[in-house]
Design a protein around this motif. Structure first.
Motif, PDB file in Angstrom:
ATOM      1  N   PHE A   1     -15.324 -28.141 -45.242  1.00  0.00           N
ATOM      2  CA  PHE A   1     -14.888 -28.517 -46.595  1.00  0.00           C
ATOM      3  C   PHE A   1     -15.148 -29.993 -46.934  1.00  0.00           C
ATOM      4  O   PHE A   1     -15.744 -30.292 -47.955  1.00  0.00           O
ATOM      5  N   ASN A   2     -14.707 -30.939 -46.093  1.00  0.00           N
ATOM      6  CA  ASN A   2     -14.804 -32.339 -46.503  1.00  0.00           C
ATOM      7  C   ASN A   2     -15.190 -33.290 -45.364  1.00  0.00           C
ATOM      8  O   ASN A   2     -14.949 -34.487 -45.449  1.00  0.00           O
ATOM      9  N   GLN A   3     -15.779 -32.739 -44.285  1.00  0.00           N
ATOM     10  CA  GLN A   3     -16.216 -33.589 -43.175  1.00  0.00           C
ATOM     11  C   GLN A   3     -17.685 -33.974 -43.389  1.00  0.00           C
ATOM     12  O   GLN A   3     -18.556 -33.103 -43.461  1.00  0.00           O
ATOM     13  N   LEU A   4     -17.962 -35.281 -43.476  1.00  0.00           N
ATOM     14  CA  LEU A   4     -19.292 -35.781 -43.761  1.00  0.00           C
ATOM     15  C   LEU A   4     -19.979 -36.269 -42.487  1.00  0.00           C
ATOM     16  O   LEU A   4     -19.358 -36.945 -41.668  1.00  0.00           O
ATOM     17  N   THR A   5     -21.258 -35.901 -42.340  1.00  0.00           N
ATOM     18  CA  THR A   5     -22.054 -36.371 -41.204  1.00  0.00           C
ATOM     19  C   THR A   5     -23.410 -36.841 -41.715  1.00  0.00           C
ATOM     20  O   THR A   5     -24.109 -36.097 -42.408  1.00  0.00           O
ATOM     21  N   PHE A   6     -23.757 -38.069 -41.374  1.00  0.00           N
ATOM     22  CA  PHE A   6     -25.081 -38.595 -41.705  1.00  0.00           C
ATOM     23  C   PHE A   6     -25.969 -38.420 -40.467  1.00  0.00           C
ATOM     24  O   PHE A   6     -25.740 -39.045 -39.437  1.00  0.00           O
TER      25      PHE A   6
ATOM     26  N   VAL B   1     -13.388 -36.791 -49.766  1.00  0.00           N
ATOM     27  CA  VAL B   1     -14.020 -37.169 -48.500  1.00  0.00           C
ATOM     28  C   VAL B   1     -12.974 -37.310 -47.403  1.00  0.00           C
ATOM     29  O   VAL B   1     -11.951 -37.976 -47.572  1.00  0.00           O
ATOM     30  N   GLY B   2     -13.238 -36.653 -46.275  1.00  0.00           N
ATOM     31  CA  GLY B   2     -12.366 -36.762 -45.109  1.00  0.00           C
ATOM     32  C   GLY B   2     -12.993 -37.666 -44.063  1.00  0.00           C
ATOM     33  O   GLY B   2     -13.296 -38.829 -44.321  1.00  0.00           O
ATOM     34  N   ASN B   3     -13.243 -37.110 -42.891  1.00  0.00           N
ATOM     35  CA  ASN B   3     -13.836 -37.900 -41.812  1.00  0.00           C
ATOM     36  C   ASN B   3     -15.336 -38.086 -42.049  1.00  0.00           C
ATOM     37  O   ASN B   3     -16.027 -37.168 -42.477  1.00  0.00           O
ATOM     38  N   VAL B   4     -15.851 -39.295 -41.762  1.00  0.00           N
ATOM     39  CA  VAL B   4     -17.269 -39.620 -41.919  1.00  0.00           C
ATOM     40  C   VAL B   4     -17.818 -40.069 -40.566  1.00  0.00           C
ATOM     41  O   VAL B   4     -17.233 -40.940 -39.907  1.00  0.00           O
TER      42      VAL B   4
ATOM     43  N   THR C   1     -35.591 -41.182 -41.266  1.00  0.00           N
ATOM     44  CA  THR C   1     -34.988 -40.136 -42.091  1.00  0.00           C
ATOM     45  C   THR C   1     -33.486 -40.321 -42.154  1.00  0.00           C
ATOM     46  O   THR C   1     -32.881 -40.924 -41.259  1.00  0.00           O
ATOM     47  N   ALA C   2     -32.894 -39.799 -43.205  1.00  0.00           N
ATOM     48  CA  ALA C   2     -31.432 -39.818 -43.366  1.00  0.00           C
ATOM     49  C   ALA C   2     -31.034 -38.613 -44.200  1.00  0.00           C
ATOM     50  O   ALA C   2     -31.609 -38.369 -45.265  1.00  0.00           O
ATOM     51  N   GLU C   3     -30.064 -37.852 -43.705  1.00  0.00           N
ATOM     52  CA  GLU C   3     -29.632 -36.635 -44.402  1.00  0.00           C
ATOM     53  C   GLU C   3     -28.112 -36.516 -44.328  1.00  0.00           C
ATOM     54  O   GLU C   3     -27.515 -36.763 -43.277  1.00  0.00           O
ATOM     55  N   LEU C   4     -27.514 -36.150 -45.445  1.00  0.00           N
ATOM     56  CA  LEU C   4     -26.064 -35.958 -45.514  1.00  0.00           C
ATOM     57  C   LEU C   4     -25.739 -34.487 -45.350  1.00  0.00           C
ATOM     58  O   LEU C   4     -26.271 -33.640 -46.076  1.00  0.00           O
ATOM     59  N   ASN C   5     -24.859 -34.176 -44.395  1.00  0.00           N
ATOM     60  CA  ASN C   5     -24.388 -32.806 -44.177  1.00  0.00           C
ATOM     61  C   ASN C   5     -22.871 -32.764 -44.348  1.00  0.00           C
ATOM     62  O   ASN C   5     -22.168 -33.694 -43.932  1.00  0.00           O
ATOM     63  N   ILE C   6     -22.373 -31.664 -44.957  1.00  0.00           N
ATOM     64  CA  ILE C   6     -20.943 -31.492 -45.200  1.00  0.00           C
ATOM     65  C   ILE C   6     -20.484 -30.223 -44.495  1.00  0.00           C
ATOM     66  O   ILE C   6     -21.081 -29.156 -44.651  1.00  0.00           O
TER      67      ILE C   6
END
Length: 290
Positions: free
Chosen positions: A148-153, A89-92, A140-145
């Motif tokens: 490579f390792n940048q996470l966005t909710f 995991v990188g930036n969230v 609603t809540a959804e996780l997108n990547i």
């Protein structure tokens, strides 16, 4: 003597056969041999066969190398990625929030700094479910990547309809009846302040009624206090922006409160408009004025 006579007679019979009959089997054998020799292809020169043999061997060698090397290269790439920093995991970040704190969503997701991205990809639905269960103010809540390792909710909140004043601390009230636990420094915008409410039936009733009021009436409301007298547990006192007050019943607000401009116009000075049962108004006295 009889024995020799029989043998002699048998020999005479054999001598009596035609010569052509005797050589027929041999002839059939020769005919078959000739036919077989005719079907055999003539041998090609060695110089013509050898290049084709080498080309066939090269094709087989290339195919075998591909079969061995491709899986090996893929395995090496996977191992290199798995041990590299970009596999974790990188930036969230959080997108779509206005009322709910971003950190609240991240905390309820259960995502840790050293989690592998491949693990999170397998658990995307589970993570979304955990966020919605832990943060009831979200639709609603959804996780997108990405990268490579940048996470966005990416989330969607329920609309905020007001603030709850509890011991001079303000808490956001959402349209699904949720009262957020995070303290707000002070109310922002043209939203009413609620007092005396808790999560449950009466708050849900108020929210449903409030959303069905004309927008102009919504904007005229400053505060709504649940006074619930012994006679009427649904009694509320509404403080209007024009400094008038309205005593009403939660169960009849939607029907009566839209006529507030008419009632207010009938007042010669600021006062109280009681629409709880019938409709009557009176000016403030020194004891009733806020």
């Amino acid at each position: 003597m009889a024995f020799f006579r029989k043998k002699q007679a048998r020999a005479q019979k054999q001598v009596q056969k035609e010569p052509t009959e005797i050589i027929k089997p041999w002839r059939r054998y020769l005919d078959k041999k000739d036919q077989a020799s005719e079907t055999i292809r003539p041998a090609r020169p060695v110089g013509e066969v050898l290049p084709k043999l080498k080309a066939t061997r090269k094709r087989h060698l290339k195919r075998n190398l591909i079969i061995v090397l491709v899986p090996l290269c893929l395995l090496l790439i996977f191992v290199a990625y798995y041990v590299s920093p970009i596999s974790k995991v990188g930036n969230v970040s959080v997108q779509g929030t206005e009322v709910i704190a971003d950190q609240t969503i991240i905390d309820h997701s259960g995502v840790q700094k050293n989690d592998h991205i491949l693990k999170l990809l397998r658990q995307k639905k589970k993570i979304s479910a955990a966020i919605l269960a832990g943060v009831p103010g979200l639709k609603t809540a959804e996780l997108n990547i990405s990268n490579f390792n940048q996470l966005t909710f990416n989330v969607t909140e329920y609309r905020q309809i007001g603030y709850l004043n509890k011991k001079n601390h303000y808490y956001s009230v959402l349209s699904n009846g949720t009262i957020l636990k995070d303290v707000v420094a002070k109310p922002v915008g043209n939203l009413p302040v609620l007092e005396g409410f808790t999560e449950g039936k009466k708050l849900n009733f108020l929210i449903k009624t409030f959303k069905n009021l004309p927008l102009s009436i919504q904007n005229d409301i400053s505060e709504i206090h649940l006074t619930h007298s012994k006679i009427n547990p649904y009694q509320v006192r509404i403080y209007m922006n024009d400094e008038n007050e309205v005593i009403a019943d939660l169960r009849t607000i939607q029907k009566k409160l839209p006529n507030y401009p008419i009632y207010a116009k009938a007042l010669k000075q600021k006062g109280v408009i009681d629409i709880e049962v019938g409709v009557f108004a009176y000016p403030f006295s020194k004891d009733t004025k806020k």
